[in-house]
Write a protein that holds these residues in place. Structure first.
Motif, PDB file in Angstrom:
ATOM      1  N   UNK A 162       0.850  -1.187   0.000  1.00  0.00           N
ATOM      2  CA  UNK A 162       0.000   0.000   0.000  1.00  0.00           C
ATOM      3  C   UNK A 162       0.892   1.245   0.000  1.00  0.00           C
ATOM      4  N   UNK A 163       0.320   2.368  -0.353  1.00  0.00           N
ATOM      5  CA  UNK A 163       1.139   3.563  -0.546  1.00  0.00           C
ATOM      6  C   UNK A 163       0.481   4.807   0.035  1.00  0.00           C
ATOM      7  N   UNK A 164       1.282   5.582   0.760  1.00  0.00           N
ATOM      8  CA  UNK A 164       0.870   6.923   1.176  1.00  0.00           C
ATOM      9  C   UNK A 164       1.863   7.889   0.522  1.00  0.00           C
ATOM     10  N   UNK A 165       1.589   8.193  -0.736  1.00  0.00           N
ATOM     11  CA  UNK A 165       2.528   8.993  -1.518  1.00  0.00           C
ATOM     12  C   UNK A 165       1.808  10.161  -2.204  1.00  0.00           C
ATOM     13  N   UNK A 166       1.511  11.209  -1.465  1.00  0.00           N
ATOM     14  CA  UNK A 166       0.775  12.339  -2.039  1.00  0.00           C
ATOM     15  C   UNK A 166       1.502  13.038  -3.172  1.00  0.00           C
ATOM     16  N   UNK A 167       2.802  12.737  -3.382  1.00  0.00           N
ATOM     17  CA  UNK A 167       3.484  13.309  -4.544  1.00  0.00           C
ATOM     18  C   UNK A 167       2.844  12.822  -5.840  1.00  0.00           C
ATOM     19  N   UNK A 168       2.099  11.707  -5.758  1.00  0.00           N
ATOM     20  CA  UNK A 168       1.442  11.150  -6.942  1.00  0.00           C
ATOM     21  C   UNK A 168       0.008  11.644  -7.080  1.00  0.00           C
ATOM     22  N   UNK A 169      -0.389  12.601  -6.250  1.00  0.00           N
ATOM     23  CA  UNK A 169      -1.775  13.058  -6.224  1.00  0.00           C
ATOM     24  C   UNK A 169      -2.201  13.735  -7.527  1.00  0.00           C
ATOM     25  N   UNK A 170      -1.262  14.370  -8.220  1.00  0.00           N
ATOM     26  CA  UNK A 170      -1.600  15.154  -9.406  1.00  0.00           C
ATOM     27  C   UNK A 170      -1.375  14.405 -10.707  1.00  0.00           C
ATOM     28  N   UNK A 171      -0.760  13.238 -10.668  1.00  0.00           N
ATOM     29  CA  UNK A 171      -0.431  12.524 -11.892  1.00  0.00           C
ATOM     30  C   UNK A 171      -0.477  11.032 -11.633  1.00  0.00           C
ATOM     31  N   UNK A 172      -1.038  10.301 -12.571  1.00  0.00           N
ATOM     32  CA  UNK A 172      -1.129   8.855 -12.400  1.00  0.00           C
ATOM     33  C   UNK A 172      -2.195   8.489 -11.377  1.00  0.00           C
ATOM     34  N   UNK A 173      -2.093   7.284 -10.837  1.00  0.00           N
ATOM     35  CA  UNK A 173      -3.056   6.803  -9.848  1.00  0.00           C
ATOM     36  C   UNK A 173      -2.822   7.496  -8.509  1.00  0.00           C
ATOM     37  N   UNK A 179      -5.250   2.212  -3.138  1.00  0.00           N
ATOM     38  CA  UNK A 179      -5.731   1.434  -2.001  1.00  0.00           C
ATOM     39  C   UNK A 179      -7.015   0.692  -2.344  1.00  0.00           C
ATOM     40  N   UNK A 180      -7.904   1.322  -3.124  1.00  0.00           N
ATOM     41  CA  UNK A 180      -9.134   0.623  -3.518  1.00  0.00           C
ATOM     42  C   UNK A 180      -8.820  -0.572  -4.412  1.00  0.00           C
ATOM     43  N   UNK A 181      -7.647  -0.585  -5.008  1.00  0.00           N
ATOM     44  CA  UNK A 181      -7.167  -1.754  -5.735  1.00  0.00           C
ATOM     45  C   UNK A 181      -6.539  -2.761  -4.766  1.00  0.00           C
ATOM     46  N   UNK A 182      -5.693  -2.260  -3.860  1.00  0.00           N
ATOM     47  CA  UNK A 182      -4.951  -3.134  -2.944  1.00  0.00           C
ATOM     48  C   UNK A 182      -5.860  -3.920  -2.010  1.00  0.00           C
ATOM     49  N   UNK A 183      -7.004  -3.347  -1.622  1.00  0.00           N
ATOM     50  CA  UNK A 183      -7.891  -4.010  -0.669  1.00  0.00           C
ATOM     51  C   UNK A 183      -8.402  -5.360  -1.163  1.00  0.00           C
ATOM     52  N   UNK A 184      -8.312  -5.602  -2.463  1.00  0.00           N
ATOM     53  CA  UNK A 184      -8.838  -6.852  -3.011  1.00  0.00           C
ATOM     54  C   UNK A 184      -7.733  -7.793  -3.484  1.00  0.00           C
ATOM     55  N   UNK A 185      -6.461  -7.423  -3.268  1.00  0.00           N
ATOM     56  CA  UNK A 185      -5.354  -8.289  -3.677  1.00  0.00           C
ATOM     57  C   UNK A 185      -5.304  -9.614  -2.909  1.00  0.00           C
TER      58      UNK A 185
END
Length: 454
Positions: A162-173, A179-185
């Motif tokens: 899982x990731x807490x990376x707000x640097x990615x908030x403006x680009x990409x996922x 996390x909504x993807x990771x919850x079902x892994x």
């Protein structure tokens, strides 16, 4: 004649030539640029915190334990979220200090820190949601090595990246989408039950009265949802569904990935305010479920129109404000209300959804003086919040910035969907008009619907 992507690019270029993002915090809709009406910059964070963050979402997975590996400042926010919802027993952290950035031992810090936490827990969790952060990207940290080592040390635990990376908030996922993807892994491959379907990625259970659920259950289908799973085994049974449905835009990516991985069918059925789109969604749903029956949508539409009219007669010309956190399709809701005579005065949003270009154009033509107001612009910290007349707000941020006690206290669609969702939202608007709420007390509580100790 241009079609598809080429046509969209031509349209976007034409709009860009005419409009530029505004430096101001409030503009008329006719001046609002697509898709970003405001110039990005220094951001203000209002005290309206009802939307869910990654800690709230992680708690949805039964039997899981969250571990965050980050600096003290980043840890502060997630620690307080877990504490406020009285879920500290399902939350741990490993703190990164300055020297850890230079000693070449970041991988060892994560591995040994997580191992120490798991050894000390009174009961080991079924799933470990391990959150790494921006600094791990900057350092080129060997995450694969970290997860391989932890999985070999703790073979009975499922480790999810899982990731807490707000640097990615403006680009990409965004971290939210990831996390909504990771919850079902953790869901394994299982034999499919052709009478079971999943609703994927919601924070709130879908209302039982929605057409989506009534159609499925009337035809004998079981509907699974992580928000309603009582334990880890029931959660794992979601692997047996043959169809995944995403109703929340930020859940679409995760539902698509799950469907590909486990060989499931997939439908994207977002909460829409357009009758024709709702009809098309219901048809696609019925098509994928043998034995399901299409309801009489003319009757459903008449019910919506009747309740919309009743609501308009009640609220009259009361000024209405709406914010983007209440439903994923802010412009669609705004258009629905304006087209039915409601006095929508102002919307609060920092961007327009890519799904709402048609509504954007309609509002530019039919509501050019509708005010568009930012929520993160620095000037919003001193935005006037002392109305001289009654204002009805739809959404927490709209209530806060409008300074009103009459508001619909809902975020992220609130489990509404389809014709029933429109009708239920109208009921909430009526209740908000007739009843005051303690805005200052309610909007500061993190994660609407979660337990709060404040």
């Amino acid at each position: 004649m241009l079609h598809g992507k080429a046509k969209d690019e031509q349209w976007n270029n034409q709009i860009k030539e005419k409009l530029s993002p505004s430096l101001q915090e409030e503009i008329p809709f006719q001046d609002a640029a697509w898709p970003l009406p405001f110039v990005p910059g220094l951001e203000y964070n209002s005290p309206a915190h009802g939307t869910w963050n990654i800690v709230h979402m992680g708690m949805l997975l039964p039997g899981s334990h969250q571990i965050y590996v980050c600096g003290a400042n980043c840890n502060r926010g997630v620690i307080l979220t877990a504490a406020e919802m009285n879920a500290g027993d399902r939350f741990s952290f490993v703190e990164i200090k300055e020297e850890d950035l230079f000693n070449g031992q970041m991988e060892d810090l994560v591995i040994e820190g997580v191992s120490d936490i798991l050894h000390k827990l009174p009961k080991k969790p079924s799933v470990v949601l391990l959150f790494t952060v921006c600094v791990h990207h900057f350092m080129g940290c060997d995450l694969a090595y970290i997860y391989d080592t932890l999985r070999s040390r703790f073979p009975e635990q499922c480790f999810v990246d899982c990731y807490m990376d707000p640097i990615m908030q403006k680009e990409g996922l965004t971290p939210d989408q990831k996390l909504r993807n990771a919850l079902y892994k953790p869901l394994p491959m299982r034999e499919k039950n052709l009478k079971q379907i999943n609703i994927i990625g919601n924070d709130f259970p879908t209302r039982e009265e929605t057409e989506l659920k009534t159609i499925a259950k009337a035809a004998g289908y079981t509907v699974k949802d992580i928000t309603e799973c009582e334990g880890y085994e029931e959660y794992l049974s979601m692997s047996e569904s043959f169809l995944n449905i995403a109703c929340y835009p930020l859940a679409k990516y995760g539902a698509e990935q799950l469907s590909k991985r486990l060989g499931m069918k997939f439908l994207y059925l977002p909460f829409s305010f357009h009758y024709d789109e709702i009809n098309a969604q219901l048809k696609s749903l019925v098509k994928e479920m043998p034995g399901a029956v299409m309801p009489d949508t003319s009757l459903l539409r008449k019910r919506c129109e009747r309740i919309l009219q009743e609501t308009k007669e009640l609220v009259g010309d009361t000024k209405i404000t709406i914010d983007a956190t209440v439903v994923p399709r802010l412009l669609g809701l705004t258009r629905l209300l304006i087209s039915h005579g409601f006095s929508v005065e102002r919307i609060f949003t920092d961007a327009f959804s890519a799904e709402e270009k048609e509504d954007y154009l309609w509002l530019k033509e039919n509501a050019p003086n509708l005010k568009v107001c930012a929520t993160i612009h620095p000037n919003m910290r001193v935005y006037p919040r002392n109305p001289q007349e009654k204002i009805l707000a739809i959404g927490q941020k709209a209530a806060y910035f409008s300074g009103t006690e009459h508001f619909v206290n809902m975020v992220e669609g609130g489990g509404l969907h389809g014709y029933d969702g429109i009708c239920e939202l109208c009921q909430k608007i009526q209740q908000a008009y007739q009843t005051k709420k303690d805005t200052k007390d309610l909007v500061v509580r993190k994660g609407l619907g979660c337990e709060s100790c404040i």
